[in-house]
Design a protein around this motif. Structure first.
Motif, mmCIF file in Angstrom:
data_model
loop_
_atom_site.group_PDB
_atom_site.id
_atom_site.type_symbol
_atom_site.label_atom_id
_atom_site.label_comp_id
_atom_site.label_asym_id
_atom_site.label_seq_id
_atom_site.Cartn_x
_atom_site.Cartn_y
_atom_site.Cartn_z
ATOM 1 N N GLY A 43 0.950 -1.582 0.199
ATOM 2 C CA GLY A 43 0.221 0.084 0.021
ATOM 3 C C GLY A 43 0.818 1.110 -0.408
ATOM 4 O O GLY A 43 0.965 2.552 -0.584
ATOM 5 N N TRP A 44 1.598 1.422 0.793
ATOM 6 C CA TRP A 44 2.795 2.817 0.991
ATOM 7 C C TRP A 44 3.688 2.514 0.187
ATOM 8 O O TRP A 44 3.830 3.161 -1.138
ATOM 9 N N TYR A 47 1.671 4.180 -2.867
ATOM 10 C CA TYR A 47 1.502 5.354 -2.571
ATOM 11 C C TYR A 47 2.564 6.399 -2.716
ATOM 12 O O TYR A 47 2.320 7.154 -3.411
ATOM 13 N N TRP A 48 3.798 6.116 -2.764
ATOM 14 C CA TRP A 48 4.562 6.893 -2.794
ATOM 15 C C TRP A 48 4.891 6.368 -4.285
ATOM 16 O O TRP A 48 6.047 7.506 -4.578
ATOM 17 N N HIS A 50 2.842 7.809 -6.238
ATOM 18 C CA HIS A 50 2.535 8.955 -6.568
ATOM 19 C C HIS A 50 2.655 9.925 -6.296
ATOM 20 O O HIS A 50 2.705 11.255 -5.946
#
Length: 246
Positions: A43-44, A47-48, A50
């Motif tokens: 998930g991280w 997310y990272w 973008h």
């Protein structure tokens, strides 16, 4: 009740049977926890892909160490876009840390083999085979401590990053989060700390010198005239023209 049925019930409820039952469910719970952790990491990573990371595991560790001595200590860091980082620094980092970065999928197997052979020859760990993506995985999520579990987790995160991000994004994040001195992170903070100018203005020799600091940045922050650093700078300068940058 027939004697055989009573014996069967006693065997089913024996301590050994109950232990096996709890071991089975304990293993299921452990596997579920490991899977949940991997999904949290993924998930991280997504997310990272973008959103620019504001902090990393390495940053948190270093900040904690600094605040043990000085409670109000702060890290020096400033995010800059990929296009505002000197092409000389990009070439220098590729030349110094991962010459095959644009071609491999997270692991340089030839480099790992050479590092193992060199370490065996010296009788101690003097070389690593980590790629830029592996270093980034470690910086984002893990600690500097060495263990088989950490290396395995590093490999999993490396695969996640390589699958989810393109090489330009990997390199952009790497250049902005790696350690470059005591409490110092990222190319912009390093350029201003060592040369009092922006990362975009770095020349070839300055870039090569910064790249030479990456394996042991806090030592070189304290020992900027170390003879070994001058030798590494010259080697990196010679390799830079051949470096392929994303």
């Amino acid at each position: 009740t027939r004697p055989g049925e009573a014996g069967g019930r006693r065997r089913q409820g024996s301590p050994v049977t109950r232990l096996g039952h709890w071991l089975k469910w304990g293993l299921v719970a452990l596997c579920g926890g490991v899977l949940a952790y991997q999904l949290w990491l993924l998930g991280w990573v997504l997310y990272w892909g973008h959103v620019n990371p504001d902090t990393t595991r390495f940053m948190a560790i270093r900040l904690g160490e600094l605040r043990e001595k000085k409670p109000d200590a702060q890290l020096k860091k400033q995010w800059v876009p990929y296009d505002r980082i000197s092409p000389h620094l990009k070439r220098a980092i590729i030349a110094a840390e991962d010459a095959k970065f644009v071609d491999h999928e997270g692991f340089d197997w030839e480099g790992i083999q050479k590092a193992l052979e060199k370490n065996q020859k010296k009788g101690r760990a003097v070389a690593g085979g980590s790629t830029i993506t592996q270093q980034l995985a470690k910086n984002l999520f893990l600690s500097p401590q060495k263990s088989y579990w950490r290396k395995a987790e590093e490999a999993v995160i490396t695969l996640m990053i390589e699958y989810c991000w393109d090489k330009r994004r990997i390199f952009e994040v790497y250049l902005n989060v790696i350690e470059w001195g005591n409490g110092l992170f990222g190319a912009e903070a390093a350029a201003r700390h060592y040369y009092n100018q922006s990362a975009a203005q770095l020349g070839p020799e300055q870039a090569a010198r910064l790249a030479g600091m990456v394996p042991n940045p806090r030592f070189y922050d304290r020992n900027r005239n170390a003879p070994g650093l001058a030798k590494k700078t010259a080697i990196i300068l010679a390799r830079m023209p051949a470096a392929e940058v994303p």
